[in-house]
Scaffold this motif. Structure first.
Motif, mmCIF file in Angstrom:
data_model
loop_
_atom_site.group_PDB
_atom_site.id
_atom_site.type_symbol
_atom_site.label_atom_id
_atom_site.label_comp_id
_atom_site.label_asym_id
_atom_site.label_seq_id
_atom_site.Cartn_x
_atom_site.Cartn_y
_atom_site.Cartn_z
ATOM 1 N N GLU A 1 -11.941 -16.977 -17.462
ATOM 2 C CA GLU A 1 -12.457 -17.385 -16.153
ATOM 3 C C GLU A 1 -11.427 -17.208 -15.041
ATOM 4 O O GLU A 1 -11.757 -16.745 -13.944
ATOM 5 N N ASP A 2 -10.187 -17.585 -15.275
ATOM 6 C CA ASP A 2 -9.162 -17.416 -14.242
ATOM 7 C C ASP A 2 -8.952 -15.937 -13.917
ATOM 8 O O ASP A 2 -8.779 -15.563 -12.747
ATOM 9 N N ASP A 3 -8.961 -15.087 -14.950
ATOM 10 C CA ASP A 3 -8.818 -13.653 -14.720
ATOM 11 C C ASP A 3 -10.027 -13.108 -13.961
ATOM 12 O O ASP A 3 -9.880 -12.268 -13.056
ATOM 13 N N PHE A 4 -11.204 -13.570 -14.330
ATOM 14 C CA PHE A 4 -12.414 -13.113 -13.633
ATOM 15 C C PHE A 4 -12.351 -13.483 -12.159
ATOM 16 O O PHE A 4 -12.688 -12.675 -11.287
ATOM 17 N N ARG A 5 -11.899 -14.693 -11.857
ATOM 18 C CA ARG A 5 -11.827 -15.139 -10.458
ATOM 19 C C ARG A 5 -10.833 -14.295 -9.672
ATOM 20 O O ARG A 5 -11.140 -13.820 -8.576
ATOM 21 N N ARG A 6 -9.641 -14.085 -10.234
ATOM 22 C CA ARG A 6 -8.641 -13.292 -9.522
ATOM 23 C C ARG A 6 -9.123 -11.844 -9.355
ATOM 24 O O ARG A 6 -8.929 -11.222 -8.300
ATOM 25 N N ARG A 7 -9.751 -11.322 -10.393
ATOM 26 C CA ARG A 7 -10.271 -9.954 -10.334
ATOM 27 C C ARG A 7 -11.367 -9.831 -9.282
ATOM 28 O O ARG A 7 -11.395 -8.858 -8.509
ATOM 29 N N ALA A 8 -12.284 -10.800 -9.245
ATOM 30 C CA ALA A 8 -13.369 -10.764 -8.271
ATOM 31 C C ALA A 8 -12.824 -10.860 -6.846
ATOM 32 O O ALA A 8 -13.287 -10.150 -5.935
ATOM 33 N N GLU A 9 -11.835 -11.723 -6.627
ATOM 34 C CA GLU A 9 -11.251 -11.857 -5.290
ATOM 35 C C GLU A 9 -10.577 -10.557 -4.863
ATOM 36 O O GLU A 9 -10.707 -10.124 -3.706
ATOM 37 N N GLU A 10 -9.860 -9.923 -5.797
ATOM 38 C CA GLU A 10 -9.212 -8.649 -5.471
ATOM 39 C C GLU A 10 -10.262 -7.579 -5.179
ATOM 40 O O GLU A 10 -10.134 -6.798 -4.218
ATOM 41 N N PHE A 11 -11.300 -7.527 -5.985
ATOM 42 C CA PHE A 11 -12.394 -6.565 -5.820
ATOM 43 C C PHE A 11 -13.024 -6.724 -4.433
ATOM 44 O O PHE A 11 -13.193 -5.741 -3.692
ATOM 45 N N ILE A 12 -13.376 -7.945 -4.074
ATOM 46 C CA ILE A 12 -14.039 -8.203 -2.791
ATOM 47 C C ILE A 12 -13.118 -7.843 -1.629
ATOM 48 O O ILE A 12 -13.548 -7.256 -0.628
ATOM 49 N N LYS B 1 -2.529 -1.382 -4.431
ATOM 50 C CA LYS B 1 -2.059 -1.420 -5.827
ATOM 51 C C LYS B 1 -1.944 -2.887 -6.204
ATOM 52 O O LYS B 1 -0.995 -3.567 -5.810
ATOM 53 N N GLY B 2 -2.932 -3.368 -6.958
ATOM 54 C CA GLY B 2 -2.989 -4.786 -7.270
ATOM 55 C C GLY B 2 -2.922 -5.068 -8.752
ATOM 56 O O GLY B 2 -2.593 -4.187 -9.566
ATOM 57 N N GLU B 3 -3.276 -6.287 -9.110
ATOM 58 C CA GLU B 3 -3.215 -6.708 -10.509
ATOM 59 C C GLU B 3 -4.251 -5.983 -11.356
ATOM 60 O O GLU B 3 -4.000 -5.655 -12.524
ATOM 61 N N PHE B 4 -5.430 -5.718 -10.772
ATOM 62 C CA PHE B 4 -6.538 -5.161 -11.553
ATOM 63 C C PHE B 4 -6.981 -3.780 -11.068
ATOM 64 O O PHE B 4 -7.599 -3.037 -11.826
ATOM 65 N N PHE B 5 -6.700 -3.423 -9.809
ATOM 66 C CA PHE B 5 -7.230 -2.190 -9.242
ATOM 67 C C PHE B 5 -6.155 -1.443 -8.463
ATOM 68 O O PHE B 5 -5.240 -2.034 -7.894
ATOM 69 N N SER B 6 -6.327 -0.126 -8.437
ATOM 70 C CA SER B 6 -5.507 0.744 -7.601
ATOM 71 C C SER B 6 -6.467 1.649 -6.830
ATOM 72 O O SER B 6 -7.193 2.448 -7.437
ATOM 73 N N VAL B 7 -6.487 1.515 -5.509
ATOM 74 C CA VAL B 7 -7.443 2.241 -4.671
ATOM 75 C C VAL B 7 -6.709 2.774 -3.443
ATOM 76 O O VAL B 7 -6.163 2.002 -2.650
#
Length: 321
Positions: A123-134, A170-176
């Motif tokens: 859940e914590d990873d999902f939250r951080r990932r979703a925030e980075e995505f958004i 360049k973040g924890e989950f994505f690079s765009v």
């Protein structure tokens, strides 16, 4: 003061899927009644009753409507941020500025199994990932200034490079890298709608969302939640009315207009969202019984006050504090 009115058509109800003709007919009735926006929920597993992917459905609905806002749910697990940002930005231009993205902060484990994540995400990873995505999606939408694209054939200039902002994330989950290859629409950027909020999501939602859909609860609890989100938005430096908070109401046959009084207190939420199951009888009942009363009561507007979804909701340009 106008209260925003949203209709949320759920998909995972176990009912037979609606046809496009049926969905389009209902949305046109909602438009005739002055409803601000319709939200199309989505799911990617076998329990979805919708035969359509939500953003594809929005593209089709944009061709048979003129004014109503069109919002689609899209999972941060099922998409990559660049492609999703491009899709919604394109839809916003096609619809002439009537599009929103409903990003849920609640993980659906059944979605995860279809996208190489059979165990889901912590859940914590999902939250951080979703925030980075958004954050990436919003930054891509803002990557071009409104007047950046020149299309100057004689001068050989497609855009003003000073008005293009490279993301290079360049973040924890994505690079765009970016930028997005879609210009801004007449409403600037699509409306960001957040839903499925837990306590840990509230500060983030108050800081970035244009609209927040609360889960179903009592009027008293919803009004307290609305006040709390407004306080958090002010603490984040946002201007008054930069985010609209809508309380959810089930729209079954037990709904009466006497019951709406408690939801319409002067200091209550900014609007209401009526949750409809994707069932033709429920949708027909709401369209024939409730929509005309919403308009007669003044809750739904008699005419749209502007051309875009941001106009309907009383929001400023995308990214405005």
């Amino acid at each position: 003061m106008h209260r925003a009115v949203s209709l949320n058509i759920a998909s995972a109800t176990g009912q037979a899927g609606l046809t496009f003709v049926e969905i389009a007919g209902f949305v046109r009735k909602a438009e005739e009644a002055g409803i601000d926006m319709v939200v199309i929920s989505d799911a990617t597993d076998e329990r979805s009753s919708s035969p359509f992917e939500a953003t594809t459905l929005l593209a089709a609905l944009a061709t048979v409507t003129e004014s109503i806002g069109l919002v689609a749910s899209a999972s941060t697990l099922a998409h990559q941020p660049y492609n999703l940002a491009r899709r919604f930005a394109s839809l916003d231009i096609i619809s002439r500025g009537r599009i929103g993205w409903n990003a849920t902060m609640r993980q659906n484990p059944r979605d995860a199994v279809n996208f190489s994540r059979p165990g889901g995400i912590a859940e914590d990873d999902f939250r951080r990932r979703a925030e980075e995505f958004i954050g990436i999606v919003q930054s891509l939408w803002r990557g071009w200034d409104a007047d950046a694209l020149l299309f100057d054939k004689d001068g050989g200039r497609y855009h003003d490079p000073e008005k293009m902002h490279l993301l290079d994330h360049k973040g924890e989950f994505f690079s765009v890298r970016g930028p997005l290859n879609v210009a801004r629409s007449r409403q600037d950027t699509p409306v960001l709608v957040l839903s499925g909020l837990a306590e840990a999501d509230l500060d983030f939602a108050a800081r970035v969302a244009d609209a927040i859909l609360l889960d179903e609860q009592s009027p008293e609890v919803a009004n307290v939640a609305c006040d709390d989100l407004r306080r958090r938005a002010r603490a984040a430096g946002r201007r008054p009315n930069a985010v609209k908070v809508l309380a959810a109401i089930p729209a079954g046959p037990e709904l009466t207009f006497e019951r709406l009084d408690d939801w319409l207190a002067p200091q209550g939420c900014d609007g209401l969202t009526f949750a409809l199951p994707a069932d033709l009888s429920a949708i027909d009942d709401f369209a024939d019984r409730v929509l005309p009363e919403l308009r007669r009561s003044g809750l739904a507007r008699s005419a749209y006050g502007g051309a875009t979804l941001r106009d309907h909701l009383g929001l400023g340009a995308g990214g405005a504090k």
